[in-house]
Design an enzyme around this catalytic site. Structure first.
Site: not given
Length: 167
Positions: A130-133
C-alpha cells in the site's frame, strides 16, 4: 481467543521484511526492520512461508522493476477514516507522487484534516504494497515515512519518481 497470525520473512533490498497474514491467507501487514509502529515477530505466531508465495513473487518482481501494481488479497484493520485514507493510497499510481492535502481531498475530508490523514498514512500496516511512500509534502519534500526516509527515497527512485536508487 484471537485469530492465529501466520508469518514469513523475506530478504529484500530494504532489509528483511516481516509479512503477516490471517487464516484466510490475506496479507495483514508488511514491516521493514526498525519501522516506527511496525510489527515484531511474536513467539505464538506460526511460520507459514507457503501462504506468502504470491506476495514473495510479486515483491521480487517489484524490486526488480518488473511489477507496477500488486495484486494481493489484503486485509486492513483500522477505523473507517483510516480505511478511506488507505483506499486512496491504493489509487496513487506507480511512479507518481501525491500530497497529504490531495489525499484529504480525495476522501472528502476538509483541509483541516490533513494532520489526521498524515496519522492514518503513518499507521499503514502494509508498507510497499500500500504505497504510502508515494505521499510527499505540499512543498515537494519527502516528509516522514514509518520505514525511514532512506527507504522512501529508494522506493521512489525505483519507481522513477525521483533520481534512481543507490545500491
Amino acid at each position: 481467543m484471537s485469530e492465529l497470525v501466520h508469518y514469513t520473512q523475506i530478504d529484500s533490498p530494504l532489509g528483511r521484511l516481516l509479512l503477516t497474514a490471517d487464516d484466510s491467507g490475506a496479507l495483514t501487514s508488511l514491516s521493514v526492520p526498525g519501522q516506527r509502529g511496525g510489527r515484531v515477530l511474536q513467539p505464538e505466531w506460526r511460520c507459514a512461508p507457503s501462504l506468502f508465495r504470491a506476495a514473495e513473487e510479486q515483491l521480487g518482481a517489484y524490486f526488480a522493476g518488473e511489477l507496477k501494481e500488486f495484486r494481493l488479497e489484503v486485509r486492513g484493520s483500522g477505523t473507517a477514516f483510516r480505511e478511506r485514507v488507505w483506499d486512496a493510497l491504493d489509487d496513487v499510481p506507480y511512479g507518481a507522487t501525491t500530497t497529504y492535502g490531495d489525499i484529504a481531498a480525495r476522501i472528502g475530508a476538509s483541509r483541516a484534516a490533513v494532520r489526521a490523514v498524515g496519522g492514518a498514512i503513518g499507521a499503514n500496516p502494509l508498507l510497499i504494497v500500500r504505497p504510502c511512500h508515494r505521499v510527499i509534502g505540499a512543498d515537494g519534500s519527502l516528509t516522514g515515512y514509518a520505514g525511514g526516509l532512506d527507504r522512501k527515497l529508494w522506493l521512489l527512485g525505483l519507481e522513477g519518481a525521483v533520481s534512481p536508487p543507490l545500491g
